[in-house]
Design an enzyme around this catalytic site. Sequence first.
Site, short mmCIF file in Angstrom:
data_model
loop_
_atom_site.label_atom_id
_atom_site.label_comp_id
_atom_site.label_asym_id
_atom_site.label_seq_id
_atom_site.Cartn_x
_atom_site.Cartn_y
_atom_site.Cartn_z
N CYS A 185 0.84 -1.21 0.00
CA CYS A 185 0.00 0.00 0.00
C CYS A 185 0.87 1.25 0.00
O CYS A 185 1.88 1.34 0.71
CB CYS A 185 -0.91 -0.02 1.22
N CYS A 209 0.32 4.67 7.04
CA CYS A 209 -0.33 4.49 8.35
C CYS A 209 0.64 3.75 9.27
O CYS A 209 1.05 2.62 8.97
CB CYS A 209 -1.63 3.72 8.19
N CYS A 213 0.40 -0.11 10.31
CA CYS A 213 -0.11 -1.10 9.35
C CYS A 213 0.99 -1.98 8.74
O CYS A 213 1.97 -1.48 8.17
CB CYS A 213 -0.89 -0.40 8.25
N CYS A 226 -16.45 -9.54 5.05
CA CYS A 226 -15.82 -8.23 4.87
C CYS A 226 -14.50 -8.39 4.10
O CYS A 226 -13.60 -9.09 4.56
CB CYS A 226 -15.55 -7.61 6.24
N CYS A 229 -19.51 -6.45 3.21
CA CYS A 229 -18.80 -5.24 3.62
C CYS A 229 -17.49 -5.19 2.84
O CYS A 229 -16.87 -6.23 2.62
CB CYS A 229 -18.53 -5.31 5.12
N CYS A 233 -19.45 1.40 8.49
CA CYS A 233 -18.79 0.74 9.61
C CYS A 233 -17.57 1.61 9.89
O CYS A 233 -16.67 1.70 9.05
CB CYS A 233 -18.39 -0.67 9.16
N ARG A 287 -18.22 -3.79 17.52
CA ARG A 287 -17.48 -5.00 17.11
C ARG A 287 -16.11 -5.09 17.79
O ARG A 287 -15.28 -4.17 17.66
CB ARG A 287 -17.31 -4.98 15.58
N1 SAM Z 1 -6.85 0.38 3.29
C1 SAM Z 1 -8.12 0.48 3.89
C2 SAM Z 1 -8.18 1.55 4.94
O1 SAM Z 1 -7.17 2.03 5.37
O2 SAM Z 1 -9.30 1.91 5.32
C3 SAM Z 1 -8.64 -0.81 4.47
C4 SAM Z 1 -7.76 -1.72 5.24
S1 SAM Z 1 -7.18 -1.16 6.82
C5 SAM Z 1 -6.13 -2.48 7.19
C6 SAM Z 1 -8.58 -1.28 7.88
C7 SAM Z 1 -8.41 -0.95 9.35
O3 SAM Z 1 -7.72 -2.00 9.99
C8 SAM Z 1 -7.62 0.28 9.70
O4 SAM Z 1 -8.35 1.45 9.55
C9 SAM Z 1 -7.31 0.00 11.17
O5 SAM Z 1 -8.36 0.46 12.00
C10 SAM Z 1 -7.24 -1.52 11.23
N2 SAM Z 1 -5.86 -1.98 11.43
C11 SAM Z 1 -4.89 -2.06 10.50
N3 SAM Z 1 -3.74 -2.51 11.03
C12 SAM Z 1 -3.98 -2.72 12.34
C13 SAM Z 1 -3.17 -3.18 13.43
N4 SAM Z 1 -1.90 -3.48 13.28
N5 SAM Z 1 -3.75 -3.30 14.64
C14 SAM Z 1 -5.04 -2.97 14.81
N6 SAM Z 1 -5.85 -2.53 13.83
C15 SAM Z 1 -5.33 -2.40 12.61
C1 DTB Z 2 -11.39 -3.02 11.21
O1 DTB Z 2 -11.68 -2.02 11.89
N1 DTB Z 2 -10.58 -3.99 11.63
C2 DTB Z 2 -10.39 -4.98 10.59
C3 DTB Z 2 -11.39 -4.51 9.49
N2 DTB Z 2 -11.84 -3.27 9.99
C4 DTB Z 2 -10.96 -4.44 8.10
C5 DTB Z 2 -8.98 -5.11 10.18
C6 DTB Z 2 -8.05 -5.46 11.32
C7 DTB Z 2 -6.68 -5.61 10.79
C8 DTB Z 2 -5.71 -6.01 11.84
C9 DTB Z 2 -4.30 -6.08 11.35
C10 DTB Z 2 -4.03 -7.07 10.28
O2 DTB Z 2 -4.56 -8.22 10.34
O3 DTB Z 2 -3.26 -6.74 9.38
FE1 SF4 Z 3 -2.91 1.18 3.37
FE2 SF4 Z 3 -2.82 -0.05 5.74
FE3 SF4 Z 3 -3.22 2.59 5.63
FE4 SF4 Z 3 -5.18 0.92 4.79
S1 SF4 Z 3 -4.40 1.10 6.88
S2 SF4 Z 3 -4.45 2.80 3.77
S3 SF4 Z 3 -3.92 -0.73 3.94
S4 SF4 Z 3 -1.36 1.49 4.96
#
Ligand code: SAM
Ligand code: DTB
Ligand code: SF4
Length: 343
Positions: free
Chosen positions: A47, A51, A54, A91, A124, A184, A256
């Site tokens: 990506c 963030c 992530c 989802c 979703c 959501c 959730r």
């Molecule tokens: N790229 C899209 C976005 O940023 O909305 C969708 C995927 S992103 C992984 C969805 C959500 O997963 C993020 O907004 C965050 O709340 C959660 N998330 C991602 N990495 C995480 C982590 N290491 N621990 C907890 N929550 C995480």
């Molecule tokens: C949300 O709030 N949590 C989910 C879903 N929406 C997409 C994602 C959690 C991701 C946790 C870190 C990972 O597995 O990479």
């Molecule tokens: Fe990309 Fe992860 Fe940020 Fe979603 S949360 S925009 S997948 S870097």
Amino acid sequence: MTFAELHRIYHQPFFNLLKQARAVHDEHWTDNSVQLCTLLSIKTGGCSEDCGYCAQSARYTTSVQAEKLMPKEQVMERALAARASGSTRFCMGAAWKGVRKGTQKFDQVLDIVRDVSKLGMEVCVTLGELGADEAADLKQAGVTAYNHNVDTSPEHYPNIVSTHTFEDRLRTIRHAQDAGMSVCCGGILGLGETIDDRLKMLEVISNFNPQPESIPINALMPIKGTPMGDNEVIDAFAFVRMIAVTRIAVPKAKVRLSAGRTNLSKEAQALAYFAGANSIFYGDKLLTTANPRANEDMKLLRELGLAPLEPNPGLEAPESMDGVPLSPCCDHSCEKEKASACC
Ligand code: SAM
Ligand code: DTB
Ligand code: SF4
């Protein structure tokens, strides 16, 4: 709700807070059901965004390898397995900044959504930024809910992400709502934020019009190689307090339990259910990280006398409230009826 109200509610003695949250929960949710949602990463890693939490950002060296968009046949296999395991919501997540109409990848996603939506589960997706056209196409293809988290307070957001803004997040949420999808929207605890930041995040979310249909509360899964890789795991009581305040602030939302349950004991999860959580991500994997085993989750639900929610694929988006401004789409406090027209 205002920050001051949320602050007062949050800082009550723990049991008073739990009692208040349980009363609100019982008023709005009469059965003992918990919605099971299965997550699938249909496009993993690589990506462009930064963030700081992530595993999928290309800016950091993590154990996640970038992959191509998953073929529809594989997604369908996973969706059928999710339905067979008792999930009523599927989802699909993609590690993208966003999607644009007319691109091959967006057409492929629409094709996947059309087929998944025939399976009788809520559908979703979480694909990053959306414009009004993309939101309309997703709704038409059969998406019931769009997941787009604000993640933390507006003030703390720039400390976490620099490649897009908090206002960008709000704009996408507005577009999803304008298109008639449920939203959501939740956040992550453990990003180095203060309790006030958590409550400011909830202030924003609870003032959406309509309020979100569901609110995922994630506890950070610290990922090696990211700037937050050494953050401390969140305290269980602080997590439960946040669940309780969320239940009180947004009574009709599904609250959730999301990422981070592997670091919560079954007793802490039981408290979270008592405080108003009524949905979980279910299945051994989240997007790239681990989740509790499905059989352990089922065992805990049975022990607590809770039951998986029955399917409701016809889920309608919540109505907006008359006389209350629509969810903001930008920082101009737009008052136009169709907020998306302003920015
Ligand atoms: N790229 C899209 C976005 O940023 O909305 C969708 C995927 S992103 C992984 C969805 C959500 O997963 C993020 O907004 C965050 O709340 C959660 N998330 C991602 N990495 C995480 C982590 N290491 N621990 C907890 N929550 C995480
Ligand atoms: C949300 O709030 N949590 C989910 C879903 N929406 C997409 C994602 C959690 C991701 C946790 C870190 C990972 O597995 O990479
Ligand atoms: Fe990309 Fe992860 Fe940020 Fe979603 S949360 S925009 S997948 S870097």
